[in-house]
Design a protein around this motif. Structure first.
Motif, short mmCIF file in Angstrom:
data_model
loop_
_atom_site.label_atom_id
_atom_site.label_comp_id
_atom_site.label_asym_id
_atom_site.label_seq_id
_atom_site.Cartn_x
_atom_site.Cartn_y
_atom_site.Cartn_z
N GLN A 1 0.81 -1.21 0.00
CA GLN A 1 0.00 0.00 0.00
C GLN A 1 0.85 1.27 0.00
N VAL A 2 0.41 2.27 -0.76
CA VAL A 2 1.05 3.59 -0.71
C VAL A 2 0.72 4.23 0.64
N LYS A 3 1.74 4.72 1.34
CA LYS A 3 1.51 5.29 2.67
C LYS A 3 1.94 6.75 2.70
N ASN A 4 1.03 7.60 3.16
CA ASN A 4 1.35 9.01 3.40
C ASN A 4 1.97 9.69 2.18
N LEU A 5 1.45 9.36 1.02
CA LEU A 5 1.97 9.96 -0.21
C LEU A 5 1.58 11.43 -0.27
N GLU A 6 2.55 12.29 -0.50
CA GLU A 6 2.31 13.71 -0.68
C GLU A 6 3.00 14.16 -1.95
N ILE A 7 2.37 15.08 -2.66
CA ILE A 7 2.95 15.61 -3.89
C ILE A 7 2.96 17.13 -3.78
N GLU A 8 4.12 17.71 -3.96
CA GLU A 8 4.25 19.16 -3.84
C GLU A 8 3.37 19.87 -4.85
N GLY A 9 2.61 20.86 -4.39
CA GLY A 9 1.74 21.62 -5.26
C GLY A 9 0.41 20.96 -5.53
N LYS A 10 0.16 19.80 -4.90
CA LYS A 10 -1.08 19.06 -5.12
C LYS A 10 -1.83 18.86 -3.81
N THR A 11 -3.14 18.78 -3.91
CA THR A 11 -4.01 18.49 -2.77
C THR A 11 -4.68 17.14 -2.99
N LYS A 12 -4.69 16.31 -1.97
CA LYS A 12 -5.32 14.99 -2.08
C LYS A 12 -6.79 15.10 -1.72
N ILE A 13 -7.65 14.62 -2.61
CA ILE A 13 -9.08 14.58 -2.34
C ILE A 13 -9.56 13.14 -2.49
N LYS A 14 -10.71 12.86 -1.92
CA LYS A 14 -11.27 11.52 -1.95
C LYS A 14 -12.43 11.46 -2.95
N TYR A 15 -12.48 10.38 -3.69
CA TYR A 15 -13.59 10.15 -4.61
C TYR A 15 -14.19 8.78 -4.29
N THR A 16 -15.50 8.72 -4.06
CA THR A 16 -16.17 7.47 -3.77
C THR A 16 -16.68 6.84 -5.07
N LEU A 17 -16.24 5.63 -5.34
CA LEU A 17 -16.62 4.94 -6.57
C LEU A 17 -18.09 4.60 -6.58
N GLN A 18 -18.71 4.82 -7.73
CA GLN A 18 -20.12 4.50 -7.92
C GLN A 18 -20.23 3.30 -8.87
N SER A 19 -21.37 2.67 -8.87
CA SER A 19 -21.61 1.55 -9.77
C SER A 19 -21.48 2.03 -11.22
N GLY A 20 -20.69 1.33 -12.01
CA GLY A 20 -20.50 1.69 -13.41
C GLY A 20 -19.33 2.60 -13.67
N ASP A 21 -18.65 3.08 -12.61
CA ASP A 21 -17.50 3.96 -12.81
C ASP A 21 -16.36 3.23 -13.53
N VAL A 22 -15.67 3.94 -14.40
CA VAL A 22 -14.44 3.44 -15.01
C VAL A 22 -13.37 4.51 -14.82
N LEU A 23 -12.11 4.07 -14.70
CA LEU A 23 -11.04 5.01 -14.39
C LEU A 23 -10.86 6.05 -15.48
N ASN B 1 -22.18 0.29 -17.77
CA ASN B 1 -22.00 -1.17 -17.81
C ASN B 1 -20.61 -1.61 -17.36
N ASN B 2 -19.86 -0.65 -16.76
CA ASN B 2 -18.54 -0.95 -16.19
C ASN B 2 -17.63 -1.62 -17.23
N ILE B 3 -17.61 -1.04 -18.44
CA ILE B 3 -16.78 -1.57 -19.52
C ILE B 3 -15.61 -0.62 -19.73
N ASP B 4 -14.40 -1.14 -19.68
CA ASP B 4 -13.22 -0.27 -19.85
C ASP B 4 -12.64 -0.33 -21.25
N ASP B 5 -13.10 -1.25 -22.07
CA ASP B 5 -12.58 -1.38 -23.44
C ASP B 5 -13.76 -1.58 -24.39
N ALA B 6 -13.98 -0.60 -25.27
CA ALA B 6 -15.14 -0.63 -26.16
C ALA B 6 -15.15 -1.86 -27.07
N ARG B 7 -13.97 -2.45 -27.29
CA ARG B 7 -13.90 -3.59 -28.19
C ARG B 7 -14.37 -4.89 -27.55
#
Length: 500
Positions: A348-370, A481-487
């Motif tokens: 697991q990534v622990k306490n990751l910080e990136i200069e100039g960036k703010t970490k926010i949380k996103y809750t995954l919903q049904s059907g989400d794709v990255l 439909n939680n599809i990540d590849d149209a093919r």
């Protein structure tokens, strides 16, 4: 303070211009190394150089329907193009002449303006191997998401974005989709380059009836520079023309296409048939590492005209001329660089910080794709996978949360991208909503409507299916439909569609 702010802005703008021009020069340098320019049979002819003393007047003469209002940066960028080394200018003009008719024919067939042909030389110098800072690729600088949604294959070893013919088809498809969304060609182009979400946000802030100039204020500064580069490139390629030595009525010599039934390296073909490896790489830029892997029963490979018979006759010798070291890369594990606190894949990534960036949380919903989430937050899919230790993006689960790093000055805005449980009424002041972190209408979930079931038929794709339902896009279908590849959709598969 009033005196210093313009200086900072100018310095930032100058830096952006220098970077843009530096990237363009690098593309032309790589273009000059292509095999085609050492082959006398490749599009023979000569360049007729000319100049445009008044760039603004010349641009007006072109009667462009795309970005017709001249930018104040266009003349300066035209001077940059004119000052390039003669060989680089000749190669750019010659390559543009080689592709120009192909571009125009495709755009005319799709009902798009022919002026789109100037975008590729403006953003990539027509270097088919060009890779952008954010992972875009090819002469049209397609993103991974734009490519796979329009039928291109993008893997570590096969990337069809680098094939000019295939990438032009994908670019045309994206432009048609964007035109249906934005109604104007200019906004469709900007949506293609900067993401539809960014353009929708800019329109929401500037106002539905705002001019292009007003909308551009809420897009990255590079958008203004792109317009200048586009206009300057159009003028440059109109005043400097290539005179082909080929009879215009003569039949165009096309490469032969052979079917490859076993994994093969370009070196094997070169060794047996005597075709230079650089020529095979130029004809088949989609095959990374000069290796053809088998997709299904066979894969296709372009070879110089006249070599089809030779390949069929000597193919056994070609396949047997194999050195195992040519394929060692296929067993190598290409991984994202390790993060602080994570030494091994799976940890697991622990306490990751990136200069100039703010970490926010996103809750995954049904059907989400990255891919959809990445576009919404203006980040890369690989970054999402890295930040959240995701090895298989198809296994993300609804209810889990993702860490997303965004620019500090945009953190408040992007915090409003969280899915809402209830549809909220839009308030009259868009800027006020942004300040209060409420969700814009362009980010609201799309699955509010009558739930239908669509059974996939032969020849259907997410794009053709979406056209059957009002207000539905290919991205909606993949997301629902939680599809990540149209093919990967199959005949007989049941898809959920929400008809509004």
């Amino acid at each position: 303070m009033i005196m210093t702010f313009p200086k900072i802005a100018v310095a930032q703008n100058d830096s952006l211009i220098q970077q843009f021009q530096s990237d363009f020069r690098d593309n032309l340098i790589e273009l000059s190394r292509f095999y085609c320019f050492s082959d006398p049979a490749f599009h023979p002819g000569r360049v007729k150089f000319a100049s445009a003393p008044n760039v603004s007047e010349k641009y007006d003469e072109l009667l462009m329907s795309l970005f017709p209002e001249i930018s104040d940066k266009t003349a300066g960028y035209y001077q940059f193009l004119s000052s390039l080394p003669i060989v680089q200018k000749e190669n750019l003009i010659r390559m543009f002449s080689f592709y120009e008719k192909q571009f125009e024919t495709g755009f005319k067939k799709a009902g798009l303006p022919f002026e789109l042909k100037y975008i590729a030389p403006a953003i990539s110098g027509l270097n088919q191997n060009a890779i952008g800072e954010k992972g875009t690729a090819g002469i049209w600088q397609l993103t991974h998401f734009q490519s796979v949604l329009n039928g291109l294959k993008v893997t570590k070893l096969l990337d069809e974005r680098f094939n000019p013919e295939l990438s032009t088809r994908a670019f045309t498809a994206v432009m048609k989709q964007n035109l249906a969304t934005f109604k104007t060609h200019e906004l469709a182009v900007l949506g293609y380059l900067y993401g539809n979400t960014k353009v929708k946000n800019a329109i929401s802030i500037a106002g539905e009836n705002a001019s292009l100039t007003e909308i551009l204020k809420y897009l990255p500064e590079s958008a203004n520079l792109f317009i200048a580069a586009f206009q300057a490139t159009a003028v440059f390629l109109e005043v400097n023309r290539f005179k082909s030595d080929i009879d215009p009525l003569a039949r165009k010599v096309m490469p032969d296409t052979v079917q490859i039934s076993r994994q093969i390296h370009f070196q094997q073909i070169s060794k047996v048939l005597g075709i230079p490896q650089q020529q095979l790489e130029f004809l088949n830029p989609q095959y990374r590492f000069s290796t053809v892997l088998i997709e299904g029963k066979y894969s296709e490979l372009a070879v110089p005209a006249g070599y089809w018979d030779d390949f069929v006759l000597w193919q056994d010798s070609v396949y047997n001329a194999c050195d195992s070291s040519l394929f060692q890369f296929t067993t190598q594990k290409i991984e994202y660089p390790p993060a602080p606190g994570r030494q091994y894949r799976g940890e697991q990534v622990k306490n990751l910080e990136i200069e100039g960036k703010t970490k926010i949380k996103y809750t995954l919903q049904s059907g989400d794709v990255l891919g959809v989430i990445a576009e919404k937050y203006d980040v890369e899919v690989e970054d999402l996978k890295y930040w959240n230790n995701i090895s298989n993006e198809r296994k993300i689960q609804a209810g889990k949360s993702l860490d997303i790093f965004v620019d500090n000055d945009k953190a408040a805005f992007y915090s409003g991208n969280q899915p809402v449980q209830k549809k909220k009424e839009m308030k009259t002041s868009i800027p006020a909503q942004l300040q209060k972190n409420t969700t814009l209408a362009v980010f609201q979930e799309l699955n509010q409507g009558q739930k239908l079931e669509h059974i996939v038929k032969s020849g259907e794709s997410p794009f053709t299916i979406a056209k059957k339902y009002d207000g539905v896009t290919p991205e909606d279908i993949l997301k629902w439909n939680n599809i990540d590849d149209a093919r990967k959709i199959q005949i007989g598969q049941k898809l959920i569609v929400y008809q509004r």
